[in-house]
Design a protein around this motif. Sequence first.
Motif, PDB file in Angstrom:
ATOM      1  N   LYS A   1      -6.459  -7.211  -5.778  1.00 32.85           N
ATOM      2  CA  LYS A   1      -5.803  -7.316  -4.479  1.00 32.85           C
ATOM      3  C   LYS A   1      -4.289  -7.491  -4.649  1.00 32.85           C
ATOM      4  O   LYS A   1      -3.484  -6.865  -3.954  1.00 32.85           O
ATOM      5  N   ASP A   2      -3.953  -8.331  -5.585  1.00 33.90           N
ATOM      6  CA  ASP A   2      -2.546  -8.604  -5.876  1.00 33.90           C
ATOM      7  C   ASP A   2      -1.839  -7.328  -6.328  1.00 33.90           C
ATOM      8  O   ASP A   2      -0.706  -7.049  -5.951  1.00 33.90           O
TER       9      ASP A   2
ATOM     10  N   GLU B   1      -2.702  -4.242  -5.698  1.00 36.78           N
ATOM     11  CA  GLU B   1      -2.568  -3.324  -4.567  1.00 36.78           C
ATOM     12  C   GLU B   1      -1.353  -3.665  -3.723  1.00 36.78           C
ATOM     13  O   GLU B   1      -0.589  -2.796  -3.324  1.00 36.78           O
ATOM     14  N   TYR B   2      -1.213  -4.929  -3.458  1.00 38.02           N
ATOM     15  CA  TYR B   2      -0.081  -5.366  -2.654  1.00 38.02           C
ATOM     16  C   TYR B   2       1.230  -4.990  -3.340  1.00 38.02           C
ATOM     17  O   TYR B   2       2.145  -4.448  -2.736  1.00 38.02           O
ATOM     18  N   THR B   3       1.300  -5.295  -4.636  1.00 41.28           N
ATOM     19  CA  THR B   3       2.531  -5.033  -5.375  1.00 41.28           C
ATOM     20  C   THR B   3       2.835  -3.536  -5.413  1.00 41.28           C
ATOM     21  O   THR B   3       3.985  -3.126  -5.303  1.00 41.28           O
TER      22      THR B   3
END
Length: 902
Positions: free
Chosen positions: A848-849, A851-853
């Motif tokens: 998830k992290d 993807e955000y980045t």
Amino acid sequence: MENAATPEIPKTYSPQTVEGHWYAAWLARGFFKSSPNPDKEPYTIVMPPPNVTGVLHMGHMLNNTIQDVLIRRARMQGKEALWVAGTDHASIATEAKVVAMLKEQGISKRDITREQFLEHAFAWKDKYGGIILEQLKKLGASCDWDRTRFTMEPKLTEAVLKVFVDLYKKGHIYRGIRMVNWDPEGRTAIADDEVIAKEMPMKMYYLRYEVVEEVRGERSEVRGEDSEAPLTSDLSPLTYITVATSRPETIMADVAVCFNPTDERYRWLKGRKLRIPLFGKEIPAIFDEYVAVDFGTGALKVTPAHDINDYELGLRHNLPVIDALNDDGTLAAVGGAYAGLDRFVVRRQIAKDLKEAGLLEKIDDYQTSVSTSERTGAVIEPKLSLQWFLKMEPFKAQALEAVMSDEVQLNPPKFKNMYRTWMEGVRDWCISRQLWWGQRIPAYYLADGQIVVAETDAEALVEARKLTGNPTLQLDQLRQDDDVLDTWFSSWLWPISVFDGFEDPNNADINYYYPTNDLVTAPEILFFWVARMIIAGQEWRGAVPFKNVYLTGIVRDAQGRKMSKSLGNSPDPLDLIAEFGADAVRTGMLFSSPAGNDLLYDQKLIEQGRNFNNKLWNAFRLLKGWEVDGAAPQLAAARLAGEWFGAKLHHAIGQLDADFAEYRLSDALMTVYKLTWDDFCSTYLELIKPPYGAPIDGATLAQASGFLETLLRVLHPFVPFLTEEIWHRLAPRADRAYCCVAPWPTPGPVDTTFLGRFERALDVVQAVRNQRAAKGLSPNLSLPLVARDGAALAGLEAVVQKLANVSTLTVGEAPAGAVPVVAGGTELALVLPEGSFDVEAERARLTKDIEYTRGFLLSVDKKLSNEKFVANAKPEILEAERKKHADGLAKLAQLEAQLAAL
RNA sequence: GGGAUGUUAGCUCAGUUGGUUUAGAGCGCUUGCUUCACACGCAAGAGGUCACUGGUUCGAAUCCAGUACGUCCCACCA
């Protein structure tokens, strides 16, 4: 559990036991008293005087809390702070109350003399007047009570009369017949501004007016004026015209029927006459552009005495004026059979009679706005009457300029537009009222109708003798005007008259305190009061009466309805104070009520205020409960905490000063709220807490007490009682060393780099706590933390260790089985106890992290790959974007490596 | 009818001259916690196409125009 060291300090703060005590102590020491002091800068607020017989409502609470916050801060800033209180005689409202009271005693106002009535009124005022000021003391209002004034006290009445005479002599006051707003219930004229338009369902009546075939024909003679025989419905379509009206009860006062000259339908009526239904009176058909062709039937009945537009129409066409109504709203003699009946009764009756006579074509439902009296709620009658007026033309330009140039600054400034619109279109001010409670108009009539105007009977007599050349003229040959002056005619002098600026225009008080600084009031009275005070200030002092006007909003209930007695949606402020304490109520009122915005009241706000007070109370309790070891060394966490909070405090004080400078009181309160709760309690106090069972070192405790004391000072304007209480409990004080007169702190230098680094360390703390919460690990379990790179946290390790409960903070590679944490610009790993590492959960979190980045990088890339952006953007913006890009890439690489390591 | 002004998280509001992470706060909400100041509490978390449409710009919550809805002021057609 009760702290063993503080058994005498209750764990819940009880305002009830302390507020009265400190208010008395402040008064006893005269902290609110003020007198001119050339060594200090004056800071003055003059309270908008509440109605003398009024009781405190939520609007007063908001308004006076704001004033008290401003005045208390100014006092602490070392200014010569003066808040003047007082009450307004409020002629219509008070007279109505007195009349009602007398009625209960079986006394009718009409059966007693003016003198007797005033005796009753003053007795009432002495009994109930000023209650509201006593209630304000419960709120903590820091007024100089020795200076309390009343708009109808002798000196202020003198000022009013002086001003009237002055304006009369200058030729600005005149007496004339005008169409005024008549309140049939209060039996007085009221100002345009006191009229409230209300949307109401009404009926539109379509009446038949017979066309008189021969102007001098026999038919009218045959029928005769006294004919009781109604016109019958055997009229053919060509012999009558239909007129739409909402006021059939005034037909007897009709003087014409008017049509638009371009209206083909009615052209043939030129020169003809029409007959008023039921009454049979003949009136001319006239033509005027004013009439709308497409409204109603295009035919308008003209009733000059009862409609402002009709009145003007009448003036243009030289029509007579027939007044069909008495002062109490009943029909006058001209109403014939209807005389003496109430206008609304007559409306129904006439409609019925018309219908029976076949002269009522139809009745439509119709929605329109009706003028009602602000004070009595009665439907207003436009009425011609003889009144006193003040010309506005001589004053308006200058008064407009004062606001447009910000000589008087309105907050929020959006009200400038409103002010301009009003001032540009201002009409002469009707200053007479047909009441007894108020300042009687100092005009005297001679038998021959001549008028003299003078401040006293004696002076009037002198004037009258001079005027008539008759030295033997006696006072009883003069008849003083029966009317009193509009209440605003005394309130507009308030900022001057409270300092006796008319009686003695050069006295020390007025010279020192005037012009005042801030006026806090409601936008509803921007025109009747604020604008007129500006005019008065310019006229008699040559200077505007205040520099800033803070316009408050209206207090509404949670559904957005205005609070009112009839709705029963307003809590009693005194009950709230009794339950939650004045401090809680004050802060509750200020949460989320920026200048000019309405306050949607919810008891939750007051509870939030109470909770905040309790939080502060407990912070004090914690400090007070610690055992001290003067010889113990200061721990690193405590030292860092002190360094940080000191900077934070200075930063907040600077922010506060900025908030106050812009009159953003809600923001100012939020600034101190967060400083206290988040920074002082949640972070600072947690950092300096000694280990379990250990005493605190003397240096840290001394510093913490110092910080708390500064906090008390910035909180004092908002929560005066609690801060005073803690102030005295915290340390022994000299007799006059009170928080309420302690100096307001000044902002010092702030090391923003350090603050920034500290924030990042707190980010790490939060990330570690997050991991604990996600894994369901107790905060009591000490865990090792490993940082890949020690630079970001260098020197701040103790902060992370203490707040995140980290057993050891080391630099190096993440050990196997440790959970990765990226926060505060650094990569860390939290070493978990055996068996609590969940690979799948970690993978999901990291993904998830990542993807955000990636999304973030994409948006940055888009900018950087845009040639036009690179070519046009400011260099520092470009640089920032490049850094974002680089940081993002690095972070992505870290995350991906962590994911792979799993 | 004229004029102002507003529309940002469930609620109340910030968001300064367009560019500091993919928009913030308080309250509320969710989860966990009777941790030795406070359950009126502690910790963590979720939650927003910045009313809609179009335009200007390398770039718009931010500037412009229009639309919808709301609020306020003024004037009110009987």
